[in-house]
Design a protein around this motif. Structure first.
Motif, PDB file in Angstrom:
ATOM      1  N   ARG A  29     -65.710-109.114 -19.423  1.00  0.00           N
ATOM      2  CA  ARG A  29     -66.290-108.667 -18.240  1.00  0.00           C
ATOM      3  C   ARG A  29     -65.331-107.189 -17.937  1.00  0.00           C
ATOM      4  O   ARG A  29     -65.853-106.319 -17.530  1.00  0.00           O
ATOM      5  CB  ARG A  29     -66.035-109.626 -16.903  1.00  0.00           C
ATOM      6  N   TRP A  30     -64.150-107.216 -18.257  1.00  0.00           N
ATOM      7  CA  TRP A  30     -63.229-106.270 -17.960  1.00  0.00           C
ATOM      8  C   TRP A  30     -62.364-106.119 -18.664  1.00  0.00           C
ATOM      9  O   TRP A  30     -61.604-107.058 -19.236  1.00  0.00           O
ATOM     10  CB  TRP A  30     -62.946-106.073 -16.283  1.00  0.00           C
TER      11      TRP A  30
ATOM     12  N   ALA B 210     -69.781-112.246 -22.464  1.00  0.00           N
ATOM     13  CA  ALA B 210     -69.498-111.010 -21.954  1.00  0.00           C
ATOM     14  C   ALA B 210     -67.811-111.006 -22.087  1.00  0.00           C
ATOM     15  O   ALA B 210     -67.251-112.042 -21.353  1.00  0.00           O
ATOM     16  CB  ALA B 210     -70.089-110.379 -20.863  1.00  0.00           C
TER      17      ALA B 210
ATOM     18  N   HIS C  65     -63.528-117.985 -15.762  1.00  0.00           N
ATOM     19  CA  HIS C  65     -62.905-116.890 -16.268  1.00  0.00           C
ATOM     20  C   HIS C  65     -62.099-117.294 -17.484  1.00  0.00           C
ATOM     21  O   HIS C  65     -61.143-118.585 -17.302  1.00  0.00           O
ATOM     22  CB  HIS C  65     -62.150-116.357 -15.490  1.00  0.00           C
TER      23      HIS C  65
ATOM     24  N   ASP D  38     -64.377-108.627 -10.906  1.00  0.00           N
ATOM     25  CA  ASP D  38     -64.640-107.459 -11.210  1.00  0.00           C
ATOM     26  C   ASP D  38     -63.469-106.649 -11.944  1.00  0.00           C
ATOM     27  O   ASP D  38     -63.573-105.390 -12.166  1.00  0.00           O
ATOM     28  CB  ASP D  38     -65.444-106.347 -10.279  1.00  0.00           C
TER      29      ASP D  38
ATOM     30  N   THR E  44     -63.047-112.800 -20.027  1.00  0.00           N
ATOM     31  CA  THR E  44     -63.974-113.363 -20.719  1.00  0.00           C
ATOM     32  C   THR E  44     -65.081-114.298 -20.042  1.00  0.00           C
ATOM     33  O   THR E  44     -64.303-114.982 -19.277  1.00  0.00           O
ATOM     34  CB  THR E  44     -63.864-113.824 -22.310  1.00  0.00           C
ATOM     35  N   ALA E  45     -66.198-114.302 -20.064  1.00  0.00           N
ATOM     36  CA  ALA E  45     -66.925-115.386 -19.336  1.00  0.00           C
ATOM     37  C   ALA E  45     -66.488-116.802 -20.179  1.00  0.00           C
ATOM     38  O   ALA E  45     -66.841-116.849 -21.345  1.00  0.00           O
ATOM     39  CB  ALA E  45     -68.550-115.060 -19.623  1.00  0.00           C
TER      40      ALA E  45
END
Length: 261
Positions: free
Chosen positions: A128-129, A126, A106, A177, A119-120
């Motif tokens: 992510r959130w 991606a 992360h 998440d 971010t990945a």
């Protein structure tokens, strides 16, 4: 040899379609074909949610060493630790990164508009959130924020839980998440100081100075971990993903809602 279209009328006989009518029939088809590239271009030109812009500079092989992270003015940049070459950059319209926290898998960033993103880390594939800090933007712009030092804190060695520390509250998020797991408000008349925090074992201790000089020093310091505030006899909720363990780690026995009686 040209082919002249025919049509079947309601009465049954077959007749030739006049040239003028053929033109009228073909016009909508031509317009549709011309409009298709415009529609496609409009789809790709739509602004990304939250003003995100991620640029991948190099493909990453499976098992590659995790990139280092840094902020470069208006963007978060991941770069190869051996060569120094950038792997990906992430920027957001109208905001700049104030801090970035690398954890396994992360890349968590804090932005000047009070948003926290994940971010990945390996390949930037991606975002992510996104999570907003309530009332965070005005404080982040003030001198009291001290460059957002200490606002982002990992709550466990594997980076599965993240603490966002602001003067009014400590909020904990599950990095898998972005789910908000618990919130700890500051004591009335007191405020957390993110820059004045220290880790001891699995606990994160945060200063909470109070206006009332009579407040004991023990009330001006709190200790938290991934399950919340550390107090005797607590029965906290767990942080596992719904339906199973988090990141392959079995649930902890003490995470039950209540102890058996």
């Amino acid at each position: 040899m040209s082919v002249v279209p025919f049509e079947v009328t309601a009465a049954g006989p077959v007749r030739r379609v006049p040239a003028r009518r053929r033109s009228r029939l073909a016009l909508p088809v031509v317009i549709g074909l011309l409009a298709l590239p415009l529609v496609t271009a409009a789809h790709h030109s739509r602004p990304a949610p939250y003003g995100d812009h991620v640029t991948v500079h190099a493909r990453v092989a499976d098992g590659a060493v995790a990139p280092e992270l840094r902020t470069t003015g208006r963007a978060v940049e991941a770069y190869d630790p051996a060569t120094g070459r950038p792997r990906w950059t992430y920027s957001r319209e109208g905001a700049r990164p104030l801090a970035v926290l690398p954890t396994p898998g992360h890349a968590v960033a804090l932005w000047s508009d009070g948003l926290v993103t994940d971010t990945a880390r390996a390949d930037g594939s991606a975002v992510r959130w996104h999570r907003a800090i309530p009332g965070g933007a005005p404080w982040l712009r003030s001198p009291a924020a001290r460059g957002a030092a200490g606002v982002l804190q990992p709550l466990d060695p594997r980076g599965r839980m993240l603490a966002v520390v602001t003067p009014h509250r400590v909020a904990a998020y599950r990095t898998a998440d972005g789910d908000l797991r618990w919130v700890l408000p500051a004591r009335p008349g007191c405020a957390f100081e993110p820059a004045r925090s220290v880790r001891r074992g699995t606990a994160l201790m945060i200063a909470q100075p109070c206006r009332d000089a009579a407040t004991s020093w023990t009330a001006q310091l709190i200790a938290v971990d991934d399950l919340g505030r550390i107090v005797p006899g607590r029965t906290p909720l767990g942080n596992e993903l719904p339906g199973g363990a988090a990141d392959g780690v079995p649930p902890r026995a003490e995470n039950e809602v209540a102890r058996p009686r």
